[in-house]
Design a protein around this motif. Structure first.
Motif, PDB file in Angstrom:
ATOM      1  N   UNK A 490      25.774  30.512  39.402  1.00 12.77           N
ATOM      2  CA  UNK A 490      25.604  31.519  38.344  1.00 12.77           C
ATOM      3  C   UNK A 490      24.454  31.149  37.405  1.00 12.77           C
ATOM      4  N   UNK A 491      23.339  30.703  37.985  1.00 11.47           N
ATOM      5  CA  UNK A 491      22.204  30.271  37.161  1.00 11.47           C
ATOM      6  C   UNK A 491      21.700  31.390  36.254  1.00 11.47           C
ATOM      7  N   UNK A 492      21.861  32.634  36.678  1.00  9.72           N
ATOM      8  CA  UNK A 492      21.382  33.762  35.883  1.00  9.72           C
ATOM      9  C   UNK A 492      22.227  33.995  34.635  1.00  9.72           C
ATOM     10  N   UNK A 493      23.321  33.241  34.499  1.00 10.66           N
ATOM     11  CA  UNK A 493      24.181  33.415  33.335  1.00 10.66           C
ATOM     12  C   UNK A 493      24.216  32.177  32.437  1.00 10.66           C
ATOM     13  N   UNK A 494      23.348  31.218  32.690  1.00  8.70           N
ATOM     14  CA  UNK A 494      23.279  30.035  31.828  1.00  8.70           C
ATOM     15  C   UNK A 494      22.940  30.415  30.383  1.00  8.70           C
ATOM     16  N   UNK A 495      21.917  31.244  30.218  1.00 11.31           N
ATOM     17  CA  UNK A 495      21.475  31.608  28.868  1.00 11.31           C
ATOM     18  C   UNK A 495      22.598  32.307  28.100  1.00 11.31           C
ATOM     19  N   UNK A 496      23.257  33.221  28.747  1.00 11.94           N
ATOM     20  CA  UNK A 496      24.370  33.928  28.108  1.00 11.94           C
ATOM     21  C   UNK A 496      25.485  32.952  27.727  1.00 11.94           C
ATOM     22  N   UNK A 551      18.553  28.484  45.657  1.00 10.57           N
ATOM     23  CA  UNK A 551      17.720  27.400  46.166  1.00 10.57           C
ATOM     24  C   UNK A 551      17.551  26.325  45.086  1.00 10.57           C
ATOM     25  N   UNK A 552      17.122  25.126  45.474  1.00  7.95           N
ATOM     26  CA  UNK A 552      17.047  24.027  44.506  1.00  7.95           C
ATOM     27  C   UNK A 552      16.179  24.308  43.284  1.00  7.95           C
ATOM     28  N   UNK A 553      15.132  25.102  43.444  1.00  8.62           N
ATOM     29  CA  UNK A 553      14.170  25.292  42.350  1.00  8.62           C
ATOM     30  C   UNK A 553      14.775  25.956  41.122  1.00  8.62           C
ATOM     31  N   UNK A 554      15.774  26.816  41.306  1.00 10.65           N
ATOM     32  CA  UNK A 554      16.416  27.448  40.157  1.00 10.65           C
ATOM     33  C   UNK A 554      16.984  26.398  39.209  1.00 10.65           C
ATOM     34  N   UNK A 555      17.610  25.393  39.785  1.00  9.56           N
ATOM     35  CA  UNK A 555      18.237  24.354  38.971  1.00  9.56           C
ATOM     36  C   UNK A 555      17.214  23.362  38.422  1.00  9.56           C
ATOM     37  N   UNK A 556      16.173  23.061  39.205  1.00 11.97           N
ATOM     38  CA  UNK A 556      15.099  22.220  38.679  1.00 11.97           C
ATOM     39  C   UNK A 556      14.518  22.839  37.407  1.00 11.97           C
ATOM     40  N   UNK A 557      14.219  24.125  37.463  1.00 10.76           N
ATOM     41  CA  UNK A 557      13.565  24.794  36.335  1.00 10.76           C
ATOM     42  C   UNK A 557      14.480  24.849  35.114  1.00 10.76           C
ATOM     43  N   UNK A 558      15.756  25.145  35.319  1.00  8.55           N
ATOM     44  CA  UNK A 558      16.689  25.182  34.190  1.00  8.55           C
ATOM     45  C   UNK A 558      16.774  23.820  33.502  1.00  8.55           C
ATOM     46  N   UNK A 559      16.783  22.766  34.303  1.00  8.20           N
ATOM     47  CA  UNK A 559      16.859  21.421  33.724  1.00  8.20           C
ATOM     48  C   UNK A 559      15.591  21.074  32.952  1.00  8.20           C
ATOM     49  N   UNK A 560      14.451  21.494  33.470  1.00  8.39           N
ATOM     50  CA  UNK A 560      13.184  21.132  32.833  1.00  8.39           C
ATOM     51  C   UNK A 560      12.852  21.996  31.617  1.00  8.39           C
ATOM     52  N   UNK A 561      13.308  23.237  31.619  1.00 10.13           N
ATOM     53  CA  UNK A 561      12.838  24.193  30.617  1.00 10.13           C
ATOM     54  C   UNK A 561      13.704  24.269  29.365  1.00 10.13           C
ATOM     55  N   UNK A 666       2.687  29.692  37.556  1.00 11.85           N
ATOM     56  CA  UNK A 666       2.413  31.134  37.503  1.00 11.85           C
ATOM     57  C   UNK A 666       2.970  31.912  38.690  1.00 11.85           C
ATOM     58  N   UNK A 667       3.449  31.221  39.706  1.00  9.58           N
ATOM     59  CA  UNK A 667       3.942  31.916  40.892  1.00  9.58           C
ATOM     60  C   UNK A 667       5.455  31.923  40.943  1.00  9.58           C
ATOM     61  N   UNK A 668       6.003  31.891  42.167  1.00  8.04           N
ATOM     62  CA  UNK A 668       7.445  31.815  42.355  1.00  8.04           C
ATOM     63  C   UNK A 668       7.923  30.406  41.989  1.00  8.04           C
ATOM     64  N   UNK A 669       9.232  30.282  41.834  1.00  3.67           N
ATOM     65  CA  UNK A 669       9.776  28.949  41.570  1.00  3.67           C
ATOM     66  C   UNK A 669       9.484  28.000  42.724  1.00  3.67           C
ATOM     67  N   UNK A 670       9.454  28.523  43.951  1.00  2.00           N
ATOM     68  CA  UNK A 670       9.124  27.656  45.085  1.00  2.00           C
ATOM     69  C   UNK A 670       7.703  27.111  44.941  1.00  2.00           C
TER      70      UNK A 670
END
Length: 819
Positions: A490-496, A551-561, A666-670
């Motif tokens: 549910x990465x799309x609901x972290x912010x909420x 995919x792994x990149x969703x979680x990488x980005x949440x952790x970094x951002x 600037x591109x996709x998370x991948x």
């Protein structure tokens, strides 16, 4: 320090002979067990004849020997936690192994020098799968239903008067539909006898905390429980703290009166403490000696670490004052070809592979772990989320834990927390995973009941739970009540979640669920959910995932951002037996998961190097996929991916440049984490990648070559030597290579093994989730050119000789020293 050493020396002179009479002792009941599957009416009797039963060594998993069969625990169910509403035929859901049924274990044991008036004898089980009924000398001493928990019984009243020739019988039963994955079967963890003086520190009877930690000094609080002490007795306790080298760093003597069952309590100060962390897993030992009237009554040692853990709203998790994100994985308890049977060296190997990838944490999904795992995490430097249950009072599985929850949940939680609360690697408790109760109107009450037990037994750690029904838990107060909000996917609901909950923190308690099969690549390469293929494999291009995951990149980005995200626990570190998603519906022979970053044989998949490139940025990673052996694909588009910690790389095929690719925001998370050339045309030959650092300087290159025909077997041991203790395992990589030593990545030769000398064959695994070849037979097909051989040392030192042969290939032989 001179005073400390003098005092310790004086203590040794004063109390050595006295203590020798009351010394506690402990040993494992590992050998000389008799086992039989099936129920036997009189198997608990001392006169029962078990000579026809199989002789086994514990830990023992009766089901891992197979055979694999889709009929084992065949289910027609709707998996509610996966959102299913229509029941379908589930094959391989629990691994396709015969774990169901009743099994009995029997053996005799001695307690030499037993004195029932002066001693207490405890029988300790690290875990027994499941519904254990325990008998000593024909009398039932206890029952413990939960197969994952450790438990113990005082068997002093049941022993023979002289302590000799006591019979021990254990009845275990696994019911159908009692698990969602392969649970194992039998006495799969260690069994111990512990003999103590009558007045003694009980099992898990000490509690060490560090209420103040700095670089200059640490305050260490030790609470020591005692049993069988008359109320109001004056006691003296002397505790010394030693570092890992055995050097005394603190000592304190206190005289206290024991009242109302309160523990003895001491504060000691350790100057210039060596703090525990994944990078520096420093450990200490607290040795407490208890006296009554200057006579030693017991002596007890507790291993612990000094570290400071903090969870700060909006900012995240801090260890020893430093902000860090969890780079964690989920681990099931099985050990691949060894099944659920615990083995110290196999667990250590798993943790080493994960550490080498950059992992720094483990979640024990979804149950209490083996003590060996937590102890090794202490020593090797991995943080641990200890998890308790997969279901509470509402069922997931027909015969799951919900049947026992009301009566047993508190007992199980108390054992879990007391068992592991001194382990410095343990940084939080998890009270459950995706429990249906989370959506009940009163579900928060059950969660509070469990969380309160954790807080009562251990006020120093916070509590979390893996939650997947985000709307429910945000609306009904369930998530707000728990200390730390753990979201499963549910990465799309972290912010909420961050905005709506008072914690102002979000933990990825279960992330990823990307699926792949080692060495398998499907075309075209597309990002897609719940993909199935005719070969029943998932593509190792790492672009396939489950419909509930990512995919792994969703979680990488949440952790970094975001500071307020605390990192992740990936589903999963290793493949495990059972849950062969997405091939779990009428898809036999699939019977093991594909979620793992590492396969069932302990061989890393491509995804391993993606995680390593992100989690170990300071260590060089340069990994190319796919392999370059595609007979019949000449002239077809065959994308090339590179996983690297470098920002830029250039790709060459037979000397022709396909240009440079750079990671981009600037591109996709991948494109942020992978370098991808999507237009490469396959032609046999050589693939070369040149990596560039941030200044544009070429700093590293790597090549793949098209292999010629298979020529010989290559045996690559993971260690040069093992201990000659009859238990340590050696792992050998088996590869089919061409004449030049290049891996033949599509080879499926069957290889047979012969192990002689100071060791024996233990198991073999190839990591293929569709393979039904037996692990304990010394022959197996390689999966895409590779498999893993496991050999076990004997108790005699010498050379372990391993011979491998396959039809049409040059055979191979190596030796491993056993000392």
């Amino acid at each position: 320090m001179k005073y400390i050493c003098s005092l310790l020396f004086a203590m040794m002179l004063l109390v050595g002979p006295i203590f020798a009479q009351n010394a506690r002792k402990e040993w494992a009941l590992d050998e000389h067990w008799r086992f039989s599957k099936g129920d036997f009416e009189k198997a608990s009797s001392t006169t029962f004849d078990d000579q026809e039963w199989q002789e086994v060594t514990v830990p023992h998993d009766w089901a891992i020997y197979g055979p694999f069969d889709e009929k084992h625990d065949l289910q027609v169910v709707a998996v509610t936690q996966n959102g299913e509403k229509v029941a379908t035929k589930k094959t391989g859901r629990t691994g396709g192994l015969p774990y169901m049924g009743v099994g009995w274990y029997r053996r005799n044991f001695d307690v030499e020098g037993f004195d029932p008036k002066q001693q207490v004898v405890n029988l300790i089980f690290d875990g027994a799968m499941s519904e254990a009924q325990v008998y000593v000398n024909g009398q039932k001493v206890g029952f413990w239903p939960y197969g994952y928990n450790s438990f113990f019984f005082d068997i002093t009243p049941y022993l023979n008067e002289d302590g000799l020739n006591n019979s021990l019988a254990v009845r275990l039963e696994n019911k159908e539909q009692s698990s969602r994955w392969y649970p194992g079967a039998g006495l799969y963890r260690n069994v111990h006898i512990r003999v103590t003086p009558k007045i003694h520190v009980p099992v898990w009877g000490s509690f060490v905390t560090t209420p103040y930690v700095s670089e200059e000094y640490a305050s260490v609080n030790i609470k020591t429980q005692l049993e069988n002490v008359p109320e109001g007795t004056d006691l003296k306790i002397i505790t010394e703290i030693m570092d890992d080298e055995g050097k005394a760093v603190a000592v304190k003597e206190n005289t206290q009166k024991l009242n109302h069952g309160r523990p003895l309590e001491q504060y000691l100060t350790v100057n210039n403490p060596q703090l525990w962390s994944p990078e520096s897993p420093n450990l200490y030992h607290a040795q407490s000696t208890i006296y009554i009237d200057d006579q030693i009554v017991d002596k007890y040692t507790t291993r612990f670490g000094i570290r400071k853990i903090e969870f700060i709203a909006d900012k995240g998790f801090f260890l020893n004052g430093e902000h860090r994100k969890f780079q964690g994985v989920n681990l099931h308890h099985d050990l691949g070809p060894l099944g659920a049977a615990v083995n110290h060296s196999a667990i250590k190997r798993q943790l080493r592979i994960l550490k080498d990838m950059g992992a720094d944490a483990v979640r024990t999904s979804h149950n209490m772990p083996a003590p060996e795992l937590v102890e090794l995490c202490d020593e090797m430097g991995l943080m641990v989320m200890v998890e308790s249950f997969d279901e509470w009072d509402v069922a997931k599985s027909k015969n799951g834990y919900h049947r026992y929850f009301e009566e047993w949940a508190e007992k199980d939680m108390v054992n879990m927390v007391r068992h592991f609360r001194n382990n410095p690697s343990v940084i939080m408790w998890s009270i459950g995973n995706e429990v249906p109760t989370q959506c009940s109107p009163d579900g928060y009450k059950v969660a509070k009941f469990l969380q309160d037990i954790c807080h009562r037994e251990d006020p120093t750690r916070l509590v979390t739970a893996g939650m997947d029904r985000v709307s429910c838990v945000l609306d009904n107060g369930f998530a707000a009540m728990i200390d730390i909000a753990g979201l499963n996917y549910r990465t799309h609901r972290y912010q909420e979640t961050y905005e709506r909950l008072p914690h102002s923190l979000v933990l990825g308690s279960e992330t990823g669920s990307t699926v792949s099969s080692r060495g398998v690549y499907h075309f075209p390469v597309e990002k897609a959910a719940q993909v199935v293929h005719e070969d029943h494999q998932s593509s190792s291009y790492d672009m396939e995932y489950c419909y509930w995951s990512n995919l792994p990149e969703d979680d990488f980005a949440l952790a970094e951002d975001y500071d307020w995200t605390m990192g992740q626990f990936v589903w999963t570190g290793f493949d495990y037996l059972g849950e062969p998603t997405p091939y779990d519906t009428d898809a036999w022979p699939n019977h093991s998961s594909m979620f793992g970053i590492v396969d069932l044989a302990g061989i890393p998949k491509d995804r391993y190097y993606l995680y390593k490139s992100v989690w170990k940025k300071k260590e060089e990673t340069l990994h190319i996929l796919p392999h370059w052996n595609w007979k019949g694909r000449e002239g077809e588009i065959t994308p090339v991916f590179v996983y690297t910690n470098y920002p830029t790389a250039e790709l060459f095929v037979n000397g022709k440049s396909y240009g440079k690719q750079s990671k981009t925001m600037d591109g996709t998370l991948q494109e942020r984490y992978r370098l991808m050339w999507m237009d490469v045309v396959y032609e046999p030959g050589e693939v070369k990648v040149v990596a560039y650092d941030s200044t544009g300087k070429a700093v590293k290159e790597k090549m793949l070559k098209t292999a010629s025909k298979p020529h010989h077997i290559e045996l690559v041991p993971e260690q040069d030597a093992v201990q000659a203790n009859g238990k340590e395992l050696a792992f050998v990589m088996v590869r089919i290579v061409d004449k030049e030593g290049n891996l033949c990545p599509q080879d499926q030769h069957s290889v047979s093994f012969k192990v002689t000398g100071a060791g024996s064959f233990k198991a073999v695994a190839n990591g293929d989730p569709t393979s039904t070849e037996l692990f304990h037979v010394p022959e197996m097909k390689v999966f895409n050119g590779e498999l893993t051989l496991v050999v076990e040392s004997s108790k005699e030192a010498g050379e372990i000789i391993i011979d491998a042969k396959a039809r049409g290939l040059k055979r191979s032989s190596i030796s491993i020293h056993s000392k």
